[in-house]
Design an enzyme around this catalytic site. Structure first.
Site, PDB file in Angstrom:
ATOM      1  N   ARG A 234       0.836  -1.185   0.000  1.00 31.84           N
ATOM      2  CA  ARG A 234       0.000   0.000   0.000  1.00 31.84           C
ATOM      3  C   ARG A 234       0.883   1.251   0.000  1.00 31.84           C
ATOM      4  O   ARG A 234       1.877   1.330   0.727  1.00 31.84           O
ATOM      5  CB  ARG A 234      -0.920   0.007   1.227  1.00 31.84           C
ATOM      6  N   HIS A 282       0.999   0.875 -10.288  1.00 27.52           N
ATOM      7  CA  HIS A 282       0.042   0.107  -9.486  1.00 27.52           C
ATOM      8  C   HIS A 282      -0.608  -1.007 -10.320  1.00 27.52           C
ATOM      9  O   HIS A 282      -1.834  -1.186 -10.300  1.00 27.52           O
ATOM     10  CB  HIS A 282      -1.037   1.003  -8.883  1.00 27.52           C
TER      11      HIS A 282
END
Length: 319
Positions: A234, A282
């Site tokens: 994250r 990502h």
């Protein structure tokens, strides 16, 4: 509403892809796609199940009677702090394809740093026939932080490639063939780690976890001289300014980053221009929407037949 209310879907993925796949998903009950303007004024009080990723802030106010919530990804931090979150089971997305993709990315990044790919790329652009002598994978200790489904699979595949692999988790899990460390053994774990792989979920405890103080505890003087930080967990778990400073000051020899506090990563962010830093948008383990919808269908079928849901989030732990 019918006897089987539709599935409420609020996924901030590619809207065209979601809309296309939803045409054939959940054939026994249908769906309500929040992205569809026609859903704006619908009464959602009779909805039993919701599939979510970064949902609208008022979602739980509009749908207050949910029986279960399904996350559109491996993590659940995109909605855990929204107002009105009901006290119902929350199910993470666990899928073979997602797990495999994550392990592919982790192994690729470890191999690129091991074989000094950044320098090869520079030499190629400069038309230099350079000579680099890389150590074997066995000379590198990869320390994985986060030993859930993703971390354990990455550990197995890194071991196949010959890396020495150790693992850390707050609860101190046991994994065959992998030395593991618990919460109180963090410093020892870091002191033995050459490549630090971050796969921790985002919780209040892990926010800003990867910072200058932690990087300073990684092993110096290993086979490549300097440690490397690799994060696909994250973005908010890392302090990006500390990564930049650590690379610039030589505390880190390089990094591979797939997740960021702000996405897309701003074009003026200094991470873009750092030596031996690999940036990916990502996409280390992108959720496959078809597999995701099958996963939700399977879990609902289990739940309605009296079997327990799988992959339920521990609310106290936050993952």
């Amino acid at each position: 509403m019918s006897a089987r209310p539709p599935i409420l879907v609020d996924l901030k993925f590619d809207p065209e892809t979601v809309a296309r796949i939803l045409k054939t998903a959940f054939p026994d009950r249908g769906s309500i796609n929040i992205a569809d303007p026609a859903s704006k004024d619908l009464d959602l009080t009779g909805i039993d199940y919701a599939l979510l990723w970064k949902p609208d802030a008022d979602l739980f106010t509009r749908a207050p009677n949910l029986k279960a919530i399904f996350s559109g990804g491996a993590g659940v931090d995109s909605f855990m702090n929204l107002a009105g979150l009901p006290d119902v089971p929350i199910v993470r997305f666990v899928d073979r394809s997602l797990t495999t993709r994550m392990s592919e990315w982790v192994v690729m990044q470890c191999l690129m740093h091991l074989r000094q790919q950044y320098q090869h790329d520079k030499d190629q652009r400069a038309r230099i026939w350079g000579k680099l002598v890389a150590p074997e994978a066995a000379a590198i200790t990869v320390g994985i932080m986060g030993l859930g489904v993703l971390g354990q699979d990455a550990a197995r595949k890194l071991k196949i490639m010959g890396f020495n692999v150790i693992g850390w988790s707050r609860s101190g899990k046991e994994i065959d063939g992998v030395e593991t460390f618990g919460a109180s053994e963090l410093d020892e774990f870091l002191s033995r780690t050459d490549f630090l792989v971050g796969l921790l979920p985002l919780t209040p405890e892990t926010t800003g976890f990867y910072n200058a103080r932690l990087f300073a505890k990684l092993r110096q003087g290993g086979a490549l001289g300097k440690p490397v930080f690799i994060n696909a967990g994250r973005g908010k778990s890392q302090v990006q300014a500390d990564i930049v400073a650590a690379v610039q000051n030589g505390v880190l020899g390089g990094a591979s980053i797939d997740v960021f506090a702000v996405e897309p990563l701003p074009s003026d962010d200094p991470l873009w221009g750092l030596e031996n830093v690999f940036i990916t948008p990502h996409d280390a383990a992108v959720s496959d929407e078809t597999a995701l919808f099958r996963h939700v269908e399977h879990q609902i079928a289990r739940y309605e037949s009296g079997e327990p849901l799988q992959f339920i989030v521990d609310r106290q732990a936050g993952y």
